[in-house]
Design a protein around this motif. Structure first.
Motif, PDB file in Angstrom:
ATOM      1  N   GLY A 280     -14.509 -10.680   3.694  1.00 50.43           N
ATOM      2  CA  GLY A 280     -13.264 -11.429   3.568  1.00 50.43           C
ATOM      3  C   GLY A 280     -13.455 -12.781   2.912  1.00 50.43           C
ATOM      4  O   GLY A 280     -12.510 -13.365   2.361  1.00 50.43           O
TER       5      GLY A 280
ATOM      6  N   PRO B 156     -10.279  -7.408   1.548  1.00 52.73           N
ATOM      7  CA  PRO B 156      -8.854  -7.369   1.859  1.00 52.73           C
ATOM      8  C   PRO B 156      -7.937  -8.053   0.844  1.00 52.73           C
ATOM      9  O   PRO B 156      -6.726  -7.869   0.901  1.00 52.73           O
ATOM     10  CB  PRO B 156      -8.774  -8.085   3.210  1.00 52.73           C
ATOM     11  CG  PRO B 156      -9.946  -9.023   3.204  1.00 52.73           C
ATOM     12  CD  PRO B 156     -11.028  -8.282   2.477  1.00 52.73           C
TER      13      PRO B 156
ATOM     14  N   THR C 252     -14.160   2.716   4.196  1.00 51.82           N
ATOM     15  CA  THR C 252     -14.143   2.689   5.654  1.00 51.82           C
ATOM     16  C   THR C 252     -15.572   2.806   6.183  1.00 51.82           C
ATOM     17  O   THR C 252     -16.467   3.314   5.488  1.00 51.82           O
ATOM     18  CB  THR C 252     -13.317   3.855   6.225  1.00 51.82           C
ATOM     19  OG1 THR C 252     -13.942   5.096   5.839  1.00 51.82           O
ATOM     20  CG2 THR C 252     -11.878   3.817   5.732  1.00 51.82           C
TER      21      THR C 252
ATOM     22  N   ASN D  32      -6.021  -1.437   0.706  1.00 56.16           N
ATOM     23  CA  ASN D  32      -7.223  -1.696   1.500  1.00 56.16           C
ATOM     24  C   ASN D  32      -6.920  -1.717   3.001  1.00 56.16           C
ATOM     25  O   ASN D  32      -5.991  -2.391   3.449  1.00 56.16           O
ATOM     26  CB  ASN D  32      -7.845  -3.027   1.074  1.00 56.16           C
ATOM     27  CG  ASN D  32      -9.227  -3.240   1.657  1.00 56.16           C
ATOM     28  OD1 ASN D  32      -9.387  -3.455   2.849  1.00 56.16           O
ATOM     29  ND2 ASN D  32     -10.236  -3.178   0.804  1.00 56.16           N
ATOM     30  N   TRP D  33      -7.725  -1.009   3.763  1.00 55.04           N
ATOM     31  CA  TRP D  33      -7.491  -0.878   5.210  1.00 55.04           C
ATOM     32  C   TRP D  33      -7.678  -2.187   5.956  1.00 55.04           C
ATOM     33  O   TRP D  33      -7.204  -2.343   7.082  1.00 55.04           O
ATOM     34  CB  TRP D  33      -8.423   0.186   5.797  1.00 55.04           C
ATOM     35  CG  TRP D  33      -9.882  -0.120   5.669  1.00 55.04           C
ATOM     36  CD1 TRP D  33     -10.673   0.111   4.583  1.00 55.04           C
ATOM     37  CD2 TRP D  33     -10.732  -0.712   6.656  1.00 55.04           C
ATOM     38  NE1 TRP D  33     -11.967  -0.302   4.833  1.00 55.04           N
ATOM     39  CE2 TRP D  33     -12.030  -0.815   6.106  1.00 55.04           C
ATOM     40  CE3 TRP D  33     -10.524  -1.167   7.966  1.00 55.04           C
ATOM     41  CZ2 TRP D  33     -13.105  -1.338   6.798  1.00 55.04           C
ATOM     42  CZ3 TRP D  33     -11.607  -1.701   8.671  1.00 55.04           C
ATOM     43  CH2 TRP D  33     -12.873  -1.782   8.091  1.00 55.04           C
ATOM     44  N   ARG D  34      -8.343  -3.173   5.356  1.00 52.24           N
ATOM     45  CA  ARG D  34      -8.605  -4.445   6.025  1.00 52.24           C
ATOM     46  C   ARG D  34      -7.465  -5.465   5.880  1.00 52.24           C
ATOM     47  O   ARG D  34      -7.419  -6.435   6.642  1.00 52.24           O
ATOM     48  CB  ARG D  34      -9.868  -5.086   5.446  1.00 52.24           C
ATOM     49  CG  ARG D  34     -11.169  -4.344   5.696  1.00 52.24           C
ATOM     50  CD  ARG D  34     -12.303  -5.030   4.949  1.00 52.24           C
ATOM     51  NE  ARG D  34     -13.596  -4.389   5.129  1.00 52.24           N
ATOM     52  CZ  ARG D  34     -14.504  -4.763   6.022  1.00 52.24           C
ATOM     53  NH1 ARG D  34     -14.250  -5.752   6.840  1.00 52.24           N
ATOM     54  NH2 ARG D  34     -15.661  -4.134   6.101  1.00 52.24           N
ATOM     55  N   THR D  35      -6.618  -5.320   4.893  1.00 54.57           N
ATOM     56  CA  THR D  35      -5.643  -6.362   4.560  1.00 54.57           C
ATOM     57  C   THR D  35      -4.670  -6.605   5.712  1.00 54.57           C
ATOM     58  O   THR D  35      -4.115  -5.662   6.288  1.00 54.57           O
ATOM     59  CB  THR D  35      -4.851  -5.981   3.301  1.00 54.57           C
ATOM     60  OG1 THR D  35      -5.776  -5.653   2.250  1.00 54.57           O
ATOM     61  CG2 THR D  35      -3.955  -7.120   2.840  1.00 54.57           C
ATOM     62  N   ASN D  36      -4.450  -7.890   6.049  1.00 56.13           N
ATOM     63  CA  ASN D  36      -3.495  -8.224   7.107  1.00 56.13           C
ATOM     64  C   ASN D  36      -2.620  -9.398   6.685  1.00 56.13           C
ATOM     65  O   ASN D  36      -2.767  -9.939   5.583  1.00 56.13           O
ATOM     66  CB  ASN D  36      -4.220  -8.512   8.427  1.00 56.13           C
ATOM     67  CG  ASN D  36      -5.184  -9.681   8.316  1.00 56.13           C
ATOM     68  OD1 ASN D  36      -4.857 -10.727   7.759  1.00 56.13           O
ATOM     69  ND2 ASN D  36      -6.381  -9.518   8.847  1.00 56.13           N
TER      70      ASN D  36
ATOM     71  N   ASN E   2      -9.604   5.177   0.804  1.00 55.20           N
ATOM     72  CA  ASN E   2     -10.598   4.163   1.165  1.00 55.20           C
ATOM     73  C   ASN E   2     -12.003   4.742   1.378  1.00 55.20           C
ATOM     74  O   ASN E   2     -12.627   4.546   2.419  1.00 55.20           O
ATOM     75  CB  ASN E   2     -10.142   3.379   2.406  1.00 55.20           C
ATOM     76  CG  ASN E   2      -9.097   2.325   2.092  1.00 55.20           C
ATOM     77  OD1 ASN E   2      -9.362   1.132   2.072  1.00 55.20           O
ATOM     78  ND2 ASN E   2      -7.882   2.768   1.803  1.00 55.20           N
TER      79      ASN E   2
END
Length: 467
Positions: free
Chosen positions: A31, A75, A86, A445-449, A298
C-alpha cells in the motif's frame, strides 16, 4: 555439475527463504509502494563468464532493479484494469514454478496436469453461471484468448464459404461487425490474416453510451443478405464498462447465421454478483467468450481463458492441431491441449486460479466485485460533486471516466494526469472519450478500500490548487 548450480542446490532452502522474506515484505508494504518510478539503469550488454550463484544474483537484482518494481498489484494502481494477486493465488503460482509441468494431457504415463486445468474451467463456468457446453483453456491474456476464439470463428466462416482456411489460407470477403472492439481483438484480426481494417463499424446507442445499437446491427445484418459474418460484442467496454444487449443479440442469432464472440475480459465478472449479473443476461448463447483472470479474478499475470462451444471442437482442432506429429495420436481419443490452442509449450497456468477459486469461493468473488463497484461509485461521487472535475460518463460498474471541468482545460488534462501519477500514490491512464481528453481509473483490486479513495482524491485536489 556446475559449481554454482551445486552450491545453490545445497543451499536451496536458504535461497528460497530469502526470496520468501523479501516477497512478504513487499506484500506487507504494498500500500505504500510507489505506483510509478523515475528510476533509470544502465543496461549491461555482456554476460559474465562465471555465474554469481543465486544469493549474489538476488543481491544484484535488489541493488539494480528492485526500485523499478512499482506497486501494480496494490490498492491504488488503477491503470489498465490491473488486478492484484490474492494470497492463495500466489501460493498456486509458486507451486506452478516448483512443479514446472508442461500442461497438455489428462491421461497417460507422463504429465497429466491438464486434469487440473479442465477442473478449473468447470469451476469458472460455475462461478459465471454458464452451462457446461463450453470448452475452455488457459492462455496468457485477453489478446491470446481473443486470438484463439477468433481463429475458430475464422475456420467456421471459411467452412460456411466452402473453404478450409487452416489448410488453404484466408481468402474471400470476410465480414466482421463490431461497435467498439478492444484493441486486442483488432490485433487478433491482423494476426489471423483477416485484416484489422476489415471491421464494419456498428453505431453505438444514443445517450452517452458505448453499447451496440441493435437496430443498426439488424440493419447491417439484413444488408448482408444471408452472408455469414463474425460479430464481436462487448461484455464491458474499456472506458465506461458498457454492455451490449446480449438478450437482443441472442434473438438475432436465432434468425441469422453468424459467429458471436463476446469480449468479456473483465466485465464478465459482473456475473458473480446478484446485483449486476443482469448485465450478462443472454451471454450463454455466444459461440465464444474471452475472460481475463489476471484482472478481476486477481491472480498473477499471465492468465486468461478462452471459452468456445463444445460443438466447434472439430473446427478448433482443424485450426490448431499439430498435424505433422502422428505420435500424438487421434486428438479426440488422446486429448492434448496443444491441439486446441496456439501454444505447444505451456506452464500450469490454471493452478493459481484453482487455488484462488477454492480458497475464496463464490461468496469471496461476489464480495470482491461488489467492493470494486462500490469504490468506483465512491470516487465517482466525489468527482461529480467537485467543481474542478467532470464525469464523462455515468459510473456503470467498476471504471471511472472523467476529465477536468471546462473546455478551456482540455489541453491540461494529460499534464494533470502526469503530475498525479508522479506522486506515486496512484496510477491512472489517459483516454479519449467522445472526442474529449479524459482519464480512466479501473477498480478490480481486492485490497482497495475507502481510505484509498480519500487519499487519492486529496492528491487530486492538491494538484488542482497548485495549478
Amino acid at each position: 555439475m556446475n559449481k554454482q548450480l551445486q552450491d545453490d542446490l545445497t543451499k536451496l532452502a536458504e535461497l528460497l527463504d530469502a526470496v520468501k522474506l523479501q516477497g512478504l515484505e513487499f506484500l506487507a508494504q504494498i500500500g505504500d509502494r510507489p505506483t510509478s518510478t523515475k528510476s533509470l539503469i544502465k543496461e549491461e550488454e555482456s554476460l559474465n563468464e562465471v555465474g554469481l550463484g543465486g544469493t549474489d544474483t538476488l543481491q544484484l537484482f535488489n541493488e539494480k532493479f528492485e526500485s523499478l518494481i512499482v506497486g501494480s498489484s496494490g490498492p491504488r494502481y488503477w491503470g489498465f484494469v490491473t488486478g492484484g494477486s490474492t494470497p492463495a493465488s500466489i501460493a498456486g503460482d509458486w507451486l506452478t514454478s516448483v512443479y514446472d509441468q508442461n500442461t497438455q494431457t489428462t491421461k497417460g504415463q507422463g504429465d497429466v496436469s491438464a486434469t487440473i486445468e479442465v477442473e478449473t474451467i468447470k469451476l469458472l463456468l460455475d462461478l459465471f453461471n454458464l452451462p457446461n457446453d463450453f470448452f475452455g483453456g488457459f492462455v496468457t491474456g485477453a489478446t491470446m484468448s481473443n486470438f484463439t476464439c477468433l481463429a475458430v470463428a475464422r475456420q467456421w466462416i471459411g467452412k460456411e464459404m466452402g473453404k478450409d482456411f487452416a489448410k488453404e489460407g484466408v481468402s474471400g470477403d470476410i465480414k466482421i461487425l463490431s461497435a467498439l472492439p478492444h484493441s486486442s481483438a483488432v490485433k487478433s484480426l491482423s494476426m489471423l490474416g483477416i485484416g484489422s481494417n476489415n471491421i464494419n463499424k456498428l453505431k453505438v446507442m444514443e445517450g452517452n453510451r458505448e453499447s451496440t445499437d441493435i437496430e443498426d446491427l439488424e440493419r447491417q445484418i439484413n444488408e448482408l443478405n444471408g452472408q455469414p459474418f463474425i460479430l464481436i460484442s462487448s461484455g464491458g467496454t474499456v472506458n465506461t464498462v458498457d454492455f451490449d444487449d446480449f438478450e437482443a443479440i441472442s434473438k438475432l442469432k436465432e434468425k441469422h447465421n453468424f459467429w458471436w464472440h463476446i469480449d468479456g475480459a473483465f466485465g464478465a465478472f459482473a456475473a458473480c454478483s446478484p446485483k449486476y449479473k443482469h448485465l450478462m443476461k443472454g451471454w450463454e448463447n455466444a459461440d465464444s467468450i474471452t475472460v481475463d483472470c489476471h484482472k478481476w479474478l486477481n491472480v498473477p499475470y499471465e492468465s486468461a481463458v478462452f471459452l468456445v462451444k463444445d460443438q466447434y471442437k472439430l473446427l478448433q482442432v482443424e485450426t490448431f492441431q499439430n498435424s505433422n506429429a502422428p505420435y500424438l495420436g487421434d486428438p479426440f481419443d488422446n486429448f492434448n491441449y496443444l491441439n486446441f490452442l496456439p501454444e505447444n509449450s505451456r506452464r500450469l497456468k490454471a493452478l493459481p486460479t484453482w487455488f484462488s477459486l477454492k480458497a475464496y469461493g463464490r461468496k469471496g468473488y461476489q464480495e470482491i466485485v461488489e467492493n470494486s463497484v462500490e469504490m468506483a461509485q465512491l470516487l465517482g461521487g466525489y468527482i461529480e460533486a467537485h467543481k474542478s472535475f467532470e464525469l464523462l460518463a455515468p459510473v456503470r460498474l467498476n471504471n471511472i471516466c472523467f476529465t477536468l471541468a471546462g473546455d478551456e482545460n482540455q489541453d491540461k488534462v494529460f499534464d494533470f494526469l502526469k503530475g498525479l501519477n508522479e506522486t506515486g500514490k496512484v496510477f491512472m491512464t489517459p483516454t479519449i472519450y467522445k472526442g474529449k481528453n479524459g482519464i480512466r481509473a479501473s477498480f478490480v483490486n481486492w485490497r482497495t478500500n475507502s481510505k484509498d479513495i480519500e487519499l487519492v482524491f486529496a492528491e487530486m485536489n492538491k494538484l488542482m490548487q497548485i495549478e
